[in-house]
Scaffold this motif. Structure first.
Motif, mmCIF file in Angstrom:
data_model
loop_
_atom_site.group_PDB
_atom_site.id
_atom_site.type_symbol
_atom_site.label_atom_id
_atom_site.label_comp_id
_atom_site.label_asym_id
_atom_site.label_seq_id
_atom_site.Cartn_x
_atom_site.Cartn_y
_atom_site.Cartn_z
ATOM 1 N N ASN A 473 33.336 56.723 -16.451
ATOM 2 C CA ASN A 473 32.101 55.949 -16.340
ATOM 3 C C ASN A 473 32.291 54.533 -15.816
ATOM 4 N N PHE A 474 33.525 54.029 -15.798
ATOM 5 C CA PHE A 474 33.780 52.686 -15.296
ATOM 6 C C PHE A 474 34.001 52.777 -13.782
ATOM 7 N N GLN A 475 32.978 52.364 -13.024
ATOM 8 C CA GLN A 475 32.990 52.603 -11.576
ATOM 9 C C GLN A 475 32.731 51.307 -10.828
ATOM 10 N N GLY A 476 33.498 51.099 -9.724
ATOM 11 C CA GLY A 476 33.297 49.894 -8.940
ATOM 12 C C GLY A 476 34.339 49.725 -7.862
ATOM 13 N N ILE A 477 34.665 48.471 -7.560
ATOM 14 C CA ILE A 477 35.580 48.151 -6.469
ATOM 15 C C ILE A 477 36.708 47.279 -7.001
ATOM 16 N N GLY A 478 37.868 47.351 -6.349
ATOM 17 C CA GLY A 478 39.003 46.578 -6.823
ATOM 18 C C GLY A 478 39.977 46.225 -5.727
ATOM 19 N N SER A 479 40.904 45.321 -6.067
ATOM 20 C CA SER A 479 41.931 44.876 -5.128
ATOM 21 C C SER A 479 43.210 44.597 -5.899
ATOM 22 N N SER A 480 44.341 44.978 -5.312
ATOM 23 C CA SER A 480 45.643 44.702 -5.924
ATOM 24 C C SER A 480 46.602 44.231 -4.845
ATOM 25 N N SER A 481 47.489 43.318 -5.215
ATOM 26 C CA SER A 481 48.536 42.892 -4.295
ATOM 27 C C SER A 481 49.836 43.557 -4.732
ATOM 28 N N ASP A 482 50.942 42.875 -4.559
ATOM 29 C CA ASP A 482 52.222 43.329 -5.092
ATOM 30 C C ASP A 482 52.976 42.079 -5.522
ATOM 31 N N ILE A 483 54.249 42.170 -5.700
ATOM 32 C CA ILE A 483 54.998 41.029 -6.199
ATOM 33 C C ILE A 483 55.098 39.896 -5.178
ATOM 34 N N SER A 484 54.591 40.131 -3.934
ATOM 35 C CA SER A 484 54.702 39.107 -2.878
ATOM 36 C C SER A 484 53.720 37.965 -3.046
ATOM 37 N N GLY A 485 52.662 38.140 -3.840
ATOM 38 C CA GLY A 485 51.690 37.071 -3.999
ATOM 39 C C GLY A 485 50.267 37.559 -3.909
ATOM 40 N N SER A 486 49.327 36.631 -3.739
ATOM 41 C CA SER A 486 47.905 36.937 -3.779
ATOM 42 C C SER A 486 47.448 37.671 -2.514
ATOM 43 N N PHE A 487 46.445 38.517 -2.671
ATOM 44 C CA PHE A 487 45.897 39.305 -1.556
ATOM 45 C C PHE A 487 44.381 39.345 -1.689
ATOM 46 N N LYS A 488 43.688 39.144 -0.547
ATOM 47 C CA LYS A 488 42.229 39.186 -0.528
ATOM 48 C C LYS A 488 41.741 40.357 0.300
ATOM 49 N N ALA A 489 40.755 41.082 -0.228
ATOM 50 C CA ALA A 489 40.067 42.137 0.510
ATOM 51 C C ALA A 489 38.577 41.814 0.541
ATOM 52 N N LEU A 490 37.893 42.257 1.591
ATOM 53 C CA LEU A 490 36.456 42.073 1.720
ATOM 54 C C LEU A 490 35.766 43.433 1.716
ATOM 55 N N PHE A 491 34.681 43.530 0.967
ATOM 56 C CA PHE A 491 33.890 44.758 0.868
ATOM 57 C C PHE A 491 32.524 44.476 1.475
ATOM 58 N N ALA A 492 32.191 45.171 2.542
ATOM 59 C CA ALA A 492 30.928 44.965 3.251
ATOM 60 C C ALA A 492 29.958 46.084 2.914
ATOM 61 N N GLY A 493 28.716 45.718 2.622
ATOM 62 C CA GLY A 493 27.680 46.710 2.399
ATOM 63 C C GLY A 493 27.958 47.634 1.233
ATOM 64 N N THR A 494 28.497 47.122 0.136
ATOM 65 C CA THR A 494 28.782 47.959 -1.025
ATOM 66 C C THR A 494 27.472 48.433 -1.641
ATOM 67 N N ARG A 495 27.324 49.737 -1.784
ATOM 68 C CA ARG A 495 26.044 50.272 -2.264
ATOM 69 C C ARG A 495 26.239 51.588 -3.000
ATOM 70 N N LYS A 496 25.277 51.914 -3.846
ATOM 71 C CA LYS A 496 25.245 53.203 -4.532
ATOM 72 C C LYS A 496 23.963 53.922 -4.146
ATOM 73 N N SER A 497 24.085 55.186 -3.781
ATOM 74 C CA SER A 497 22.931 56.016 -3.442
ATOM 75 C C SER A 497 22.817 57.144 -4.464
ATOM 76 N N SER A 498 21.620 57.310 -4.997
ATOM 77 C CA SER A 498 21.368 58.368 -5.972
ATOM 78 C C SER A 498 19.906 58.754 -5.885
ATOM 79 N N ALA A 499 19.480 59.660 -6.785
ATOM 80 C CA ALA A 499 18.080 60.069 -6.804
ATOM 81 C C ALA A 499 17.174 58.894 -7.157
#
Length: 530
Positions: A473-499
């Motif tokens: 039930n825990f649903q969404g978006i995420g980002s992880s780097s590695d031991i090299s340091g910080s990492f940024k990701a961009l999510f465009a148009g994040t949406r949920k479609s249902s009835a």
């Protein structure tokens, strides 16, 4: 007597002005009359644009041979903030020296030349399909200018070129020569339209594409067909219907300045160093096309402001405020963590909601920096059973280091995740790592999950599916780097479609949680945290 007469006139004028002022106040105080008055004013005197900057007044970094860059076209547009790209298009492989194989009728091959055939697209139709997908995710993007070096033959004509573009990009998304002429009734040529009425304001071009072939034959002999075509064409000062100029960078070249001062638009290419780029800026070139795309690695080439707004003014930098932003449904997640998918415990930053049991699909365009990225950095759409670091989960993952879109599944608590790479998601000729559109279908009371990937947001392929014993039930978006340091990701148009309909997300719709050992993290709407 004269003084008395003058005094009387002043009194009368004062009374008249007072009445006028009073009547005006009564009109404004009446909401119905004021609404009508506003309509009349807007018809006769169009409101000033929010940003008083015209298309020919901007400067921006452009990509040269965009289809050859380590950064995908989508990531050039979203992550690295470009709004000018280029494709080299050929009717035959080997043009103009030899003809070793023709493109399909009405389509074009994408490559530089026969001695430099490396490309991330085989056919131009695939590139158009991806541009369409970008627009549908971010429909209020700032104007995107697309340049073409192109060859024609009897089966690959200018008319067929226009037909191909409009079969993917509707004409209402394109600013055409006819649109420019319509802004200036009475003008007989494109130069006259610009000279008399000027270029449109940036606000007028929101959500538009401008297409510009550099091959003069596109517009017919002496550019005689220029006003009837879908695209503009480059040329010189003597060409009445050429208002774009294309030239190789030269040190201390006076030509871009002449173009700018005449009110037209220039593109220079091969300005691939900090010194050359700075010189091209001093020359007042509009589009400075380079190969060094990565905005993090080559900051000297960036023309965006603190919000990621892609343009700067050639003259009058204050005309674009530093906090002025593009209208874009973007969510950023920046995480300094140990990674996802490499151990029995996860380490990443999660934006989630506790979902209902309705069947639904969650989708987004995920953009990453591509080159110079952490080898273990990932961005993803995910469903989890819990917020513990060893929870079962199902994730559709876009890696940041030239690896294919993948699915990671931890089937039970504390197990190592299983990796399923998506190696066949894109058409022939498109690298597997240039697939940015992801979708997660949620079925069976949040127990069954299906992962999909797409190179263009139009054509989806299933990657994997799995049914869990308990709901995730825990649903969404995420980002992880590695031991090299910080990492940024961009999510465009994040949406949920249902009835229930379509829900478009901002960070306010999510709960933020650092899972496992996260050193630091930031989440924000837009391109950069502020």
């Amino acid at each position: 007597m004269k003084k008395l007469l003058l005094f009387s006139i002043i009194i009368v004028l004062t009374l008249i002005c007072g009445c006028s002022s009073s009547e005006k106040s009564k009109v404004i105080d009446d909401p119905i009359i004021y609404a009508e008055q506003k309509t009349i004013i807007s018809e006769n005197e169009p409101a000033e644009p929010a940003l008083d900057v015209r298309y020919n007044e901007i400067r921006l970094k452009a990509s040269h041979n965009s289809y050859q860059r380590s950064e995908s076209i989508i990531d050039q547009l979203v992550y690295h903030r470009l709004r000018a790209i280029e494709y080299d298009l050929h009717a035959n492989f080997g043009d103009p020296v030899v003809k070793l194989g023709a493109a399909p009728d009405g389509d074009w091959l994408v490559y530089h030349h026969i001695a430099d055939p490396i490309t991330n697209f085989k056919y131009f139709s695939d590139a158009l399909s991806q541009l369409k997908g970008f627009h549908e995710i971010l429909p209020e993007h700032e104007v995107i200018t697309v340049f073409f070096d192109i060859t024609f033959d009897e089966k690959h004509t200018p008319a067929r070129f226009d037909e191909l573009i409009s079969s993917y990009i509707p004409k209402e998304w394109i600013f055409t020569p006819a649109d420019l002429m319509q802004r200036c009734p009475g003008a007989k040529s494109l130069k006259e339209a610009v000279d008399s009425c000027g270029w449109p304001y940036l606000e007028e071009l929101t959500g538009k594409f401008i297409f510009v072939p550099t091959e003069a034959s596109y517009a017919g002999e002496n550019r005689s067909n220029a006003l009837d075509m879908l695209c503009f064409v480059t040329g010189g000062f003597s060409d009445d219907n050429a208002i774009f100029f294309n030239m190789e960078y030269k040190k201390n070249d006076p030509e871009p300045t002449k173009v700018f001062e005449a009110g037209y638009v220039s593109r220079v290419y091969y300005a691939d160093s900090a010194e050359k780029f700075a010189d091209a800026k001093n020359q007042k070139a509009n589009f400075i096309a380079i190969n060094s795309m990565n905005s993090i690695e080559y900051p000297w080439s960036n023309t965006f402001n603190s919000t990621g707004y892609p343009f700067e003014c050639i003259d009058g930098h204050e005309l674009i405020p530093d906090d002025y932003a593009e209208k874009a449904a973007l969510i950023g997640i920046e995480s300094d963590s140990e990674g996802l998918g490499i151990s029995k415990k996860d380490s990443f930053t999660f934006l989630y909601e506790q979902a209902s049991t309705d069947d639904a699909s969650i989708s987004a365009l995920i953009s990453v920096p591509d080159s110079f990225s952490h080898s273990g950095a990932n961005a993803f759409i995910m469903a989890r059973e819990s917020l513990s670091a060893s929870s079962p989960y199902f994730a559709v993952v876009r890696p940041a280091s030239f690896l294919p879109l993948s699915v990671l599944i931890r089937k039970s608590q504390g197990r190592l995740p299983e990796l399923i790479p998506g190696l066949d998601l894109a058409p022939d000729g498109i690298p597997w790592h240039d697939v940015p559109f992801v979708k997660l279908a949620v079925l069976n009371n949040c127990k069954t999950f299906i992962a999909y990937g797409s190179f263009d947001g139009q054509n989806w392929k299933e990657m994997a599916r799995h049914t869990f014993a308990s709901p995730l039930n825990f649903q969404g978006i995420g980002s992880s780097s590695d031991i090299s340091g910080s990492f940024k990701a961009l999510f465009a148009g994040t949406r949920k479609s249902s009835a229930r309909g379509v829900k478009n997300y901002t960070i306010a719709d999510f709960t933020r949680q650092d899972i496992g050992s996260v050193k630091s993290s930031r989440v924000f709407d837009g391109v950069f945290a502020r």
